[in-house]
Write a protein that holds these residues in place. Structure first.
Motif: not given
Lengths: 114, 111
Positions: B10, B12-14, B86, B107-109, B111
């Motif tokens: 996983y 999660v990044t800006q 994403s 899974r790249l999200t 934000v």
């Protein structure tokens, strides 16, 4: 151009029913390979079967069977006596011998209800 | 022993950040791939390397750059991440067309 079409986006059945997932492909090559993959809710891609274009024999593996018909460019997948654990997205895919990359269909989401 | 392993699972990044996803296979396969699975579950090839040489480069923004230091590794670096990046990214390997083994996905999200 190569293309794989899975016309059924979603299928819902009740446990113990038989279900067939359709797959139609397009290719200009005479040598190619067809695949089915299962993607359960956990997300990984699980290999189910590989078929080459010269082998039209149907294949059976437990409750799973595959029907390959070159005349209709189809490679359909049947699950007999479905179970809740069969719930997943199923992908049909094509690979041409000289290109190597896998071309996937859009996937069919199968939901098996108890 | 995991055949194709990718890290992280996983991410999660800006928006605007740069990130990398790593992939390693211990199957001795000659060819490795990156696939992208979008929110509608559609799987599309991005890149393919054969023995460290780029052989497939689909229409992918230049912000995506694959790197293969040896035939067992294929990393994916993404610059200036955008919301549309994403997705789930799968690494895979194959020996000719005998079979394609996939990693468990990243899974790249954004934000």
């Amino acid at each position: 151009a190569q293309k794989v079409t899975q016309a059924q986006t979603e299928i819902s059945v009740v446990e113990k029913e038989d279900v067939t997932l359709d797959c139609v492909y397009e290719t200009r090559d005479t040598t190619y390979y067809l695949f089915w993959y299962k993607q359960p809710p956990s997300g990984e891609l699980v290999f189910l079967i590989r078929r080459n274009s010269f082998d039209e024999q149907n294949e059976i593996s437990g409750r799973y069977s595959w029907n390959f018909q070159k005349s209709t460019s189809s490679f359909n997948f049947t699950i007999t006596a479905s179970q809740v654990v069969d719930s997943a997205v199923y992908f049909c895919a094509l690979s041409e011998a000289r290109r190597g990359k896998l071309i996937f269909g859009q996937g069919t989401e199968l939901s098996v209800k108890p | 022993d995991t055949a194709v392993s990718q890290t992280p699972k996983y991410l999660v990044t800006q928006m605007g950040n740069d990130k990398s996803i790593k992939c390693e296979q211990n199957l001795g396969h000659d060819t490795m791939y990156w696939y992208k699975q979008d929110s509608k579950k559609f799987l599309k090839i991005m890149f393919s390397y054969n023995n460290k040489e780029l052989i497939i480069n689909e229409t992918v923004p230049n912000r995506f750059s694959p790197k293969s230091p040896d035939k067992a590794h294929l990393n994916l670096h993404i610059n200036s991440l955008e919301l549309g990046d994403s997705a789930v990214y799968f690494c895979a390997s194959s020996q000719e067309t005998y079979g394609y083994t996939f990693g468990s996905g990243t899974r790249l999200t954004v934000v």
